[in-house]
Design a protein around this motif. Sequence first.
Motif, PDB file in Angstrom:
ATOM      1  N   ILE A 179       5.172  -6.688  -6.911  1.00  0.00           N
ATOM      2  CA  ILE A 179       5.884  -5.538  -7.483  1.00  0.00           C
ATOM      3  C   ILE A 179       4.927  -4.660  -8.283  1.00  0.00           C
ATOM      4  N   TYR A 180       4.060  -5.283  -9.080  1.00  0.00           N
ATOM      5  CA  TYR A 180       3.114  -4.512  -9.879  1.00  0.00           C
ATOM      6  C   TYR A 180       2.192  -3.685  -8.978  1.00  0.00           C
ATOM      7  N   LEU A 181       1.646  -4.320  -7.947  1.00  0.00           N
ATOM      8  CA  LEU A 181       0.708  -3.615  -7.070  1.00  0.00           C
ATOM      9  C   LEU A 181       1.413  -2.529  -6.259  1.00  0.00           C
ATOM     10  N   ARG A 187       0.833  -1.208   0.000  1.00  0.00           N
ATOM     11  CA  ARG A 187       0.000   0.000   0.000  1.00  0.00           C
ATOM     12  C   ARG A 187       0.866   1.257   0.000  1.00  0.00           C
ATOM     13  N   GLY A 188       1.990   1.197   0.720  1.00  0.00           N
ATOM     14  CA  GLY A 188       2.893   2.338   0.817  1.00  0.00           C
ATOM     15  C   GLY A 188       3.878   2.447  -0.332  1.00  0.00           C
ATOM     16  N   SER A 189       3.760   1.531  -1.321  1.00  0.00           N
ATOM     17  CA  SER A 189       4.572   1.566  -2.547  1.00  0.00           C
ATOM     18  C   SER A 189       6.056   1.313  -2.307  1.00  0.00           C
ATOM     19  N   ASP A 190       6.396   0.618  -1.207  1.00  0.00           N
ATOM     20  CA  ASP A 190       7.794   0.274  -0.934  1.00  0.00           C
ATOM     21  C   ASP A 190       8.057  -1.147  -1.446  1.00  0.00           C
ATOM     22  N   VAL A 191       8.592  -1.232  -2.651  1.00  0.00           N
ATOM     23  CA  VAL A 191       8.796  -2.536  -3.301  1.00  0.00           C
ATOM     24  C   VAL A 191       9.745  -3.421  -2.497  1.00  0.00           C
ATOM     25  N   ALA A 192      10.871  -2.856  -2.036  1.00  0.00           N
ATOM     26  CA  ALA A 192      11.871  -3.653  -1.322  1.00  0.00           C
ATOM     27  C   ALA A 192      11.290  -4.266  -0.060  1.00  0.00           C
ATOM     28  N   ALA A 193      10.571  -3.456   0.716  1.00  0.00           N
ATOM     29  CA  ALA A 193       9.972  -3.970   1.956  1.00  0.00           C
ATOM     30  C   ALA A 193       8.916  -5.025   1.650  1.00  0.00           C
ATOM     31  N   ALA A 194       8.114  -4.785   0.611  1.00  0.00           N
ATOM     32  CA  ALA A 194       7.066  -5.744   0.256  1.00  0.00           C
ATOM     33  C   ALA A 194       7.664  -7.097  -0.118  1.00  0.00           C
ATOM     34  N   ILE A 195       8.728  -7.085  -0.940  1.00  0.00           N
ATOM     35  CA  ILE A 195       9.376  -8.339  -1.331  1.00  0.00           C
ATOM     36  C   ILE A 195      10.023  -9.011  -0.120  1.00  0.00           C
ATOM     37  N   LEU A 236       3.811 -14.559  -7.438  1.00  0.00           N
ATOM     38  CA  LEU A 236       3.538 -13.769  -6.235  1.00  0.00           C
ATOM     39  C   LEU A 236       4.440 -12.538  -6.176  1.00  0.00           C
ATOM     40  N   ALA A 237       5.716 -12.719  -6.518  1.00  0.00           N
ATOM     41  CA  ALA A 237       6.651 -11.593  -6.518  1.00  0.00           C
ATOM     42  C   ALA A 237       6.278 -10.586  -7.600  1.00  0.00           C
ATOM     43  N   GLU A 238       5.909 -11.092  -8.783  1.00  0.00           N
ATOM     44  CA  GLU A 238       5.555 -10.200  -9.886  1.00  0.00           C
ATOM     45  C   GLU A 238       4.314  -9.373  -9.545  1.00  0.00           C
ATOM     46  N   ALA A 239       3.295 -10.037  -8.981  1.00  0.00           N
ATOM     47  CA  ALA A 239       2.079  -9.312  -8.610  1.00  0.00           C
ATOM     48  C   ALA A 239       2.366  -8.299  -7.509  1.00  0.00           C
TER      49      ALA A 239
END
Length: 408
Positions: free
Chosen positions: A319-321, A248-256, A314-317
């Motif tokens: 990153i996209y989101l 939600r916060g658009s932090d790709v590194a943290a999300a992954i 899962l990783a691709e989705a």
Amino acid sequence: MASIPLANRLRPKSIDDVLGHESLLKNGSPLQRLISGSETQKSSVILFGPPGSGKTTLARLISQGTGSDFVELSAVSASVANVREVVESAKRQREVFDRDTVLFLDEIHRFSKSQQDSLLAAVESGVITLIAATTENPAFSVIRPLISRCLVIKLEPLTQLETKTLLEKALNDPNGVRLEIEEDALEYIASVSDGDARRALTLLEAVALGSEAATLENVKEVCSRVQVYDATGDQHYDTISAFIKSVRGSDVAAAIHYLARMIAGGEDPRFIARRLMILAAEDIGLADPNALSIAHACAGVVEKIGMPEGRIPLAEATIYLATAPKSNRAYLAINQALEDLESGGQQPVPAHLRSTGAVGYKYPHDFPAAVVRQTYAEGIPNYYEPSNHGFERTIAERMKGIGDILGK
């Protein structure tokens, strides 16, 4: 005996030894009749509940009560071939020894649809009595034909008092542990175990390995060392929360990072995929209408290919989101409309819009812009206010043009 885990050493041998589940085990209940052997018609069962709530124990007691052979498989490692072997063996047992077989399938939610399909014929014919265990809601994780052939029983976690009673039994049972422990330390173990009997006994055993006496400070130190990622415990909720908030916060590194933690910890990938679908609808919405399609496609692929390959979509989705423009305006709009309905804000449908007897309805396609001014609903606010993010900028422009025609 000491090499056998404490939770296994203290596993209940009869229904009287089981803690909790009073309503499910009361005299005359379906589960009580199955365990006691008084149920003439054997029924397959799906046990749905959190870890340590007694699913394996109840499965063994059912097998014991029905005098059946007990075969245990885990959906994490078992294949369709393993299931077929059990079914063939069950047929031979019935034909040669007139003896039934109970198949306990742990974590059935890890089986794909096709794997679950392989159980149907044997369950339908009664060749095996299936006792399936899952921590996931069967409505979302078990195929409907299998659910319809089984008795679904929801198990609740132990209360803190029941957990403490279990720990006290472990301290006094000949197969338990020898430990002097302070009352507040025992209460602490009961509290942090979150109703999971296995976890409570594991923590107690870990404390006992360190000394013959334990204080609250000792127990806290040991508990901090042995707590690991639990796919249904506090870390489960904390990690999925951090994951969703990072996307939600658009932090790709943290999300992954949090996605990797969940995968490494054995989290059900379908649970992660479902949460991504919810996030796409709630937090991205119409700012990027493709987001929900991407999340939905990810869930379908994960369901079909399983793990470990499922980590890639899962990783691709994720990153996209995480990189998609965000908007929760549609989410807020439907919530506000529902709140208004609850407070009595429901007006009659205008006469010209009704399905029967409508007079005066203007058909939009008969007009140049395919939009025509007429009353569609009275006394309601403009629930949806698009943001200026992503595709909602285009929607805002469209709504302005439509509003000019409708007089809004």
